[in-house]
Design an enzyme around this catalytic site. Structure first.
Site, PDB file in Angstrom:
ATOM      1  CG  ASP A 113       0.025  -0.186   2.479  1.00 48.97           C
ATOM      2  OD1 ASP A 113       0.856  -0.514   2.285  1.00 48.97           O
ATOM      3  OD2 ASP A 113      -0.764  -0.021   3.238  1.00 48.97           O
ATOM      4  CD  GLU A 169       0.281  -1.947   7.987  1.00 45.79           C
ATOM      5  OE1 GLU A 169      -0.093  -0.917   8.957  1.00 45.79           O
ATOM      6  OE2 GLU A 169       0.513  -1.032   6.898  1.00 45.79           O
ATOM      7  CE  LYS A 214       3.353  -5.802   3.612  1.00 46.46           C
ATOM      8  NZ  LYS A 214       2.698  -5.131   4.480  1.00 46.46           N
ATOM      9  CD  GLU A 230       7.623   0.030   8.002  1.00 49.11           C
ATOM     10  OE1 GLU A 230       6.917  -1.130   7.047  1.00 49.11           O
ATOM     11  OE2 GLU A 230       7.913   0.608   7.349  1.00 49.11           O
ATOM     12  CG  ASP A 271       0.089  -4.235   2.072  1.00 49.78           C
ATOM     13  OD1 ASP A 271       0.468  -4.914   2.771  1.00 49.78           O
ATOM     14  OD2 ASP A 271       1.264  -2.877   1.576  1.00 49.78           O
TER      15      ASP A 271
HETATM   16  O1  KIV Z   1       3.432  -1.376   1.380  1.00 44.10           O
HETATM   17  C1  KIV Z   1       4.457  -1.552   1.819  1.00 44.10           C
HETATM   18  O2  KIV Z   1       5.850  -0.762   0.675  1.00 44.10           O
HETATM   19  C2  KIV Z   1       4.892  -2.175   2.810  1.00 44.10           C
HETATM   20  C3  KIV Z   1       6.915  -2.238   3.079  1.00 44.10           C
HETATM   21  C4  KIV Z   1       7.103  -1.612   3.651  1.00 44.10           C
HETATM   22  C5  KIV Z   1       6.951  -3.413   3.741  1.00 44.10           C
HETATM   23  O3  KIV Z   1       4.373  -2.369   4.123  1.00 44.10           O
END
Ligand code: KIV
Length: 271
Positions: free
Chosen positions: A51, A122, A120, A189, A90
């Protein structure tokens, strides 16, 4: 050369094996067909349709504004380019937090409409129910702990996370929760290297670090940062492999000069 360079298709199982054999995993972001083709041809293991597209593709200040439809557009462009890498997408802000039913339908839309291989998300204990529901539909999930940019307004800054013992303890617990829930890998991260190394040893699933030191199972960077397309962002963890901003700017300036001087097009460039 690593045995894994020969693997024709990266799967979650291959990543698990790489961890067992202590072979490091290389992951980068991509958001479009042309870049994803280059990354796949270069042999990258995982492409993350992050994202961070909100920042580097759309020019927003945070990852919050990007929508599910926009992520689907980026991800389907990437998937069309890729034959070897595992493509992870994401789930954008507001499409999974607090409602596991909505999380599942967001993940299903990504898988159905893009052809990607995994999503993915968070967060730790707060999103456990959503992670489990998505996994129960057979969709692989990658976790993301530490600095989680979708929560930037809660954190208030982009400084290193989990320096305090209480936050480090929660991160250790969340990593276990995500492993037990069935995540196939975990991004960490901007956390201290020692803590990332400790978590990596304590769980069976591969860990991928960004600003998390070298004791993790793999590394990820945002493509536009490592290629030097973005200029204003230069945290300590970022290694720039190119200065593409200057390269492209120079090429465009040469083109402008050639057009103005009528050097372009020349005889061999005409019909
Ligand atoms: O959105 C993204 O690029 C990420 C990376 C920084 C892991 O989540």
């Amino acid at each position: 050369m690593s045995f894994y360079n020969q693997v024709r298709k990266i799967t979650t199982h291959v990543l698990f094996e790489m961890k067992l054999r202590n072979e490091k995993i290389a992951m980068l972001t991509a958001y479009d067909y042309s870049m994803a083709r280059i990354l796949d041809a270069a042999g990258i293991d995982i492409i993350l349709v992050g994202d961070s597209a909100s920042n580097v593709m759309a020019g927003y200040g945070t990852t919050l504004p990007i929508t599910l439809n926009e992520m689907i557009y980026h991800a389907s462009s990437v998937v069309r380019a890729v034959s070897r890498a595992l493509v992870v997408v994401d789930l954008p802000f507001g499409t999974y937090q607090g409602n596991s039913k909505e999380a599942l339908s967001s993940a299903i839309r990504i898988m159905k409409e893009t052809g990607a291989h995994a999503v993915k998300m968070e967060g730790g204990s707060e999103i456990r129910e959503s992670v489990e529901r998505i996994l129960s539909a057979g969709i692989p999930v990658m976790g993301h702990l530490g600095l989680t940019p979708q929560s930037i307004h809660k954190f208030g800054t982009y400084v290193v996370r989990a320096r305090e013992e209480s936050e480090a303890m929660k991160l250790r617990q969340d990593a276990k929760i995500l492993e037990e829930a069935g995540c196939f890998a975990l991004v960490m991260e901007k956390i201290p290297a020692q803590l990332a190394g400790e978590v990596t040893k304590s769980i069976r699933i591969p860990t991928i670090g960004i600003g998390a030191g070298n004791m993790v199972d793999g590394q990820v960077l945002v493509l536009h940062d490592m290629l030097g397309i973005t200029q204003e962002f230069s945290p300590r963890f970022l290694r720039r492999y190119h200065n593409l901003f200057a390269e492209i700017q120079g090429a465009v300036q040469n083109y402008i000069a050639d057009v103005r001087s009528t050097d372009f097009p020349n005889q061999s460039e005409m019909y």
